[in-house]
Design an enzyme around this catalytic site. Structure first.
Site, PDB file in Angstrom:
ATOM      1  N   ARG A  37       1.009  -1.193  -0.036  1.00  0.00           N
ATOM      2  CA  ARG A  37       0.287  -0.063  -0.003  1.00  0.00           C
ATOM      3  C   ARG A  37       0.836   1.346   0.089  1.00  0.00           C
ATOM      4  O   ARG A  37       2.133   1.356   0.297  1.00  0.00           O
ATOM      5  CB  ARG A  37      -0.746  -0.135   1.213  1.00  0.00           C
ATOM      6  N   ALA A  81       6.176  -2.169  -5.125  1.00  0.00           N
ATOM      7  CA  ALA A  81       6.407  -1.601  -3.778  1.00  0.00           C
ATOM      8  C   ALA A  81       5.211  -0.264  -3.906  1.00  0.00           C
ATOM      9  O   ALA A  81       4.184  -0.147  -4.918  1.00  0.00           O
ATOM     10  CB  ALA A  81       7.699  -0.931  -4.079  1.00  0.00           C
ATOM     11  N   HIS A  82       5.438   0.230  -2.811  1.00  0.00           N
ATOM     12  CA  HIS A  82       4.486   1.403  -2.499  1.00  0.00           C
ATOM     13  C   HIS A  82       4.417   2.538  -3.464  1.00  0.00           C
ATOM     14  O   HIS A  82       5.290   2.863  -3.984  1.00  0.00           O
ATOM     15  CB  HIS A  82       4.679   2.054  -1.190  1.00  0.00           C
ATOM     16  N   ASN A  83       3.065   3.051  -3.716  1.00  0.00           N
ATOM     17  CA  ASN A  83       2.937   4.274  -4.657  1.00  0.00           C
ATOM     18  C   ASN A  83       3.391   4.059  -5.980  1.00  0.00           C
ATOM     19  O   ASN A  83       3.426   4.808  -6.836  1.00  0.00           O
ATOM     20  CB  ASN A  83       3.833   5.487  -4.310  1.00  0.00           C
ATOM     21  N   SER A 139       7.229   4.255  -6.069  1.00  0.00           N
ATOM     22  CA  SER A 139       6.821   5.476  -6.887  1.00  0.00           C
ATOM     23  C   SER A 139       7.132   5.538  -8.376  1.00  0.00           C
ATOM     24  O   SER A 139       7.253   6.138  -9.183  1.00  0.00           O
ATOM     25  CB  SER A 139       7.311   6.502  -6.190  1.00  0.00           C
TER      26      SER A 139
END
Length: 338
Positions: free
Chosen positions: A226, A247-249, A267
């Site tokens: 998340r 991974a996150h974002n 990201s």
């Protein structure tokens, strides 16, 4: 993005004076200003606090609604007039302290004695197999199948005709229709966010979500983390193989293909229709265009324009990479003279 209270229970507002006391930060600004939320500096709203952490060489992107921010001495000069500053050598750590005081992840508070909460909404035509756990506020759509020992966390939404495999776990996520999540997949755990605090390295709390759109497939034992503040998004009809890490974002567009052992750092943006071969790794914040092909085992460290094919580590345009490989082979295996 405002913190989604389906997944994070609000614990009440704090004034900037109280925040300064909790974090030992030096406050310049209105001590009575109430803060009820957290956000990134680029997206903060009036009642949300953000942080700026860096070497002071690159100007940050700041929301026009920003009213309060943690900043280290190097970044303090970028804070506009009228924005309250809490100066600290550890702005991200201080921000995480406040985040944990404002919100508590609901899936960490326990589910009580009943494995399937009476506060969950489960369609009569959904199938929940033995051993599954469904948290309060979760919603399971028509025709969905929840496999044995799967865990559907508090507030999670599962769409129609979606199948969740055995031992999969889903937290802080909105899952669309006709999605397939295979056994052992992990959706909505925290990413590998590490911050520096007064005592050294610490885990950064995450208060974002995972959004999985319609017709997505997520392979066995794959992970989708998340977001920290914003969402991790998997676009419709994207297909992710077994043993992949998202991974996150990260934002994956529509119809993206990720083969086994793929690893996508935080990201990253991947455009519609792109294809990632097995064991492809992408460094954080890289932008990948639409219809890009990355050869198996490629290691990508820079942005790629739409329609290109790259390979190698570090990855480069495929023809350049193949020429370099051919040259290296010739140097390593010269023809014998005479």
């Amino acid at each position: 993005m405002t913190v989604d209270t389906r997944f994070y229970a609000p614990l009440g507002a704090l004034t900037l004076g109280e925040i300064a006391g909790r974090t030992s930060a030096t406050l310049t600004g209105d001590a009575g200003l109430a803060i009820s939320g957290i956000a990134s500096a680029a997206n903060a709203k009036a009642a949300e606090i953000a942080f700026l952490d860096g070497d002071g060489k690159t100007p940050p992107t700041l929301s026009p609604h920003l009213k309060a921010v943690f900043a280290n001495p190097a970044m303090k000069a970028f804070v506009p007039e009228g924005v309250a500053v809490l100066e600290t050598p550890f702005p991200r750590h201080a921000h995480s302290v406040v985040a944990s005081a404002l919100f508590r992840p609901r899936h960490l508070t326990g589910y009580g004695a009943e494995p399937i909460s009476s506060l969950a909404q489960i369609h009569p035509d959904a199938v929940v197999q033995p051993g599954a756990v469904i948290g309060p506020g979760a919603a399971i759509g028509e025709g969905a199948v929840i496999g044995p020992a799967a865990v559907i966390g508090a507030g999670v939404q599962i769409g129609c005709n979606t199948t969740i495999g055995a031992n999969a776990s889903i937290h802080c996520a909105l899952v669309g229709d006709h999605v397939t999540v295979l056994a052992g997949a992990r959706i909505g755990e925290t990413g590998f966010g590490v911050l520096v605090g007064p005592s050294g390295a610490e885990d950064a709390p995450h208060f974002g979500r995972v959004i999985i759109q319609d017709h997505v497939t997520l392979g066995a034992n794959s992970c989708v983390d998340r977001g920290v503040f914003e969402d991790t998004i998997i676009g419709e009809r994207t297909k992710i193989d077994n043993l992949c890490q998202i991974a996150h974002n990260v934002i994956l567009g529509r119809g993206v293909i990720v083969a086994a052992f793929g690893g996508i750092s935080g990201s990253v943006r991947v455009g519609d229709g792109s294809m990632l071969g097995g064991r492809v790794g992408i460094a954080d914040h890289v932008q990948v265009g639409e219809r890009v092909s990355l050869a198996a085992s490629a290691g990508l460290f820079r942005d790629v324009d739409s329609g290109e094919t790259w390979g190698g580590t570090p990855a480069k345009p495929i023809r350049q990479w193949m020429r370099e490989v051919a040259w290296l082979q010739k140097q390593a295996n010269p023809k014998k003279s005479g």
